[in-house]
Design an enzyme around this catalytic site. Structure first.
Site, PDB file in Angstrom:
ATOM      1  N   VAL A 165       0.888  -1.197   0.142  1.00 17.59           N
ATOM      2  CA  VAL A 165       0.024   0.165   0.013  1.00 17.59           C
ATOM      3  C   VAL A 165       0.921   1.118  -0.032  1.00 17.59           C
ATOM      4  O   VAL A 165       2.046   1.125   0.464  1.00 17.59           O
ATOM      5  CB  VAL A 165      -0.903   0.110   1.561  1.00 17.59           C
ATOM      6  CG1 VAL A 165      -1.987  -1.005   1.014  1.00 17.59           C
ATOM      7  CG2 VAL A 165      -0.130  -0.206   2.418  1.00 17.59           C
ATOM      8  N   SER A 166       0.287   2.461  -0.469  1.00 21.24           N
ATOM      9  CA  SER A 166       1.162   3.480  -0.771  1.00 21.24           C
ATOM     10  C   SER A 166       1.798   4.152   0.333  1.00 21.24           C
ATOM     11  O   SER A 166       2.755   4.813   0.444  1.00 21.24           O
ATOM     12  CB  SER A 166       0.728   4.554  -1.641  1.00 21.24           C
ATOM     13  OG  SER A 166       0.434   3.861  -2.941  1.00 21.24           O
ATOM     14  N   THR A 167       0.832   4.310   1.539  1.00 17.59           N
ATOM     15  CA  THR A 167       1.077   5.018   2.726  1.00 17.59           C
ATOM     16  C   THR A 167       0.882   4.096   4.096  1.00 17.59           C
ATOM     17  O   THR A 167      -0.096   3.140   3.839  1.00 17.59           O
ATOM     18  CB  THR A 167       0.176   6.302   2.809  1.00 17.59           C
ATOM     19  OG1 THR A 167      -1.106   6.020   2.982  1.00 17.59           O
ATOM     20  CG2 THR A 167       0.337   7.159   1.517  1.00 17.59           C
TER      21      THR A 167
END
Length: 208
Positions: free
Chosen positions: A10-12
């Site tokens: 996931v990106s963050t």
């Protein structure tokens, strides 16, 4: 029969990887490695960890193709490297499994498309620079890059498809000029680009 190891991203840190982890676990993965990082970042420690853990006969499983690759070229290189180690690859959402004949065919097609895209980018860049020189915006072998060339160098470097030396040849300048234009330490740039482009360059040289 080998083991299935999952990889999720996931990106963050605020985003939840639960959906990916649940589906990977349901698919039979006995362990899922999860990164909280942008797909464009070179450094993904959990991806490094799962790649180091895989053994011949195992398979790496992802929820979706874009969870693994920074780009199509990076995806193809990673899966090709797994195949050379006799490790399979599966993507659940795209229903791709390289341990089957159909899955291998899909990635051969992906590889051909990625190579075609790379050649198109290179040809377009060379043609654009030639047109600019014809209009008098660039001439000869400049000692420094102008604004257009700096933008081109940055774009080619960020795409991670060419080495610094190849970018310099396209722009008609030395590697030192490219390093200076990118505003980074030369050795750091060389190491970063060599890591991402070295595999594809070696393959190109071997096939050429």
């Amino acid at each position: 029969m080998g083991s299935l190891l999952g990889y999720a991203r996931v990106s963050t840190a605020e985003q939840d990887a639960a959906v990916q982890v649940d589906e990977l676990t349901a698919a039979g993965c006995y362990r899922v490695y999860t990164d909280h990082a942008s797909g464009t970042l070179d450094r993904r420690p959990e991806l490094d960890a799962v790649l180091a853990q895989l053994r011949p006969g195992d398979s790496l499983v992802v929820w979706r193709l874009d969870r693994l690759g920074r780009s199509l070229r990076h995806l193809i290189d990673t899966v090709t490297s797994l195949d050379e180690r006799q490790v399979g690859f599966r993507s659940l959402r795209e229903d791709i499994d390289t341990t089957t004949a159909g899955g291998r065919l899909v990635f051969h097609l992906f590889g051909a498309l990625a190579q075609c895209e790379r050649e198109i980018i290179r040809d377009r860049t060379v043609a654009g620079l030639a047109a600019a020189r014809a209009r008098g915006r660039m001439g000869g072998r400049p000692s420094k890059l102008n604004a257009d060339q700096v933008r081109t160098a940055r774009r080619l470097y960020d795409e991670r498809e060419l080495t610094v030396e190849e970018i310099g040849r396209i722009l008609g300048v030395s590697r030192t000029s490219i390093y200076r234009a990118l505003g980074r330490d030369g050795s750091a740039v060389a190491t970063s680009v060599a890591t991402s482009a070295g595999t594809s360059t070696a393959r190109r040289e071997a096939s050429g």
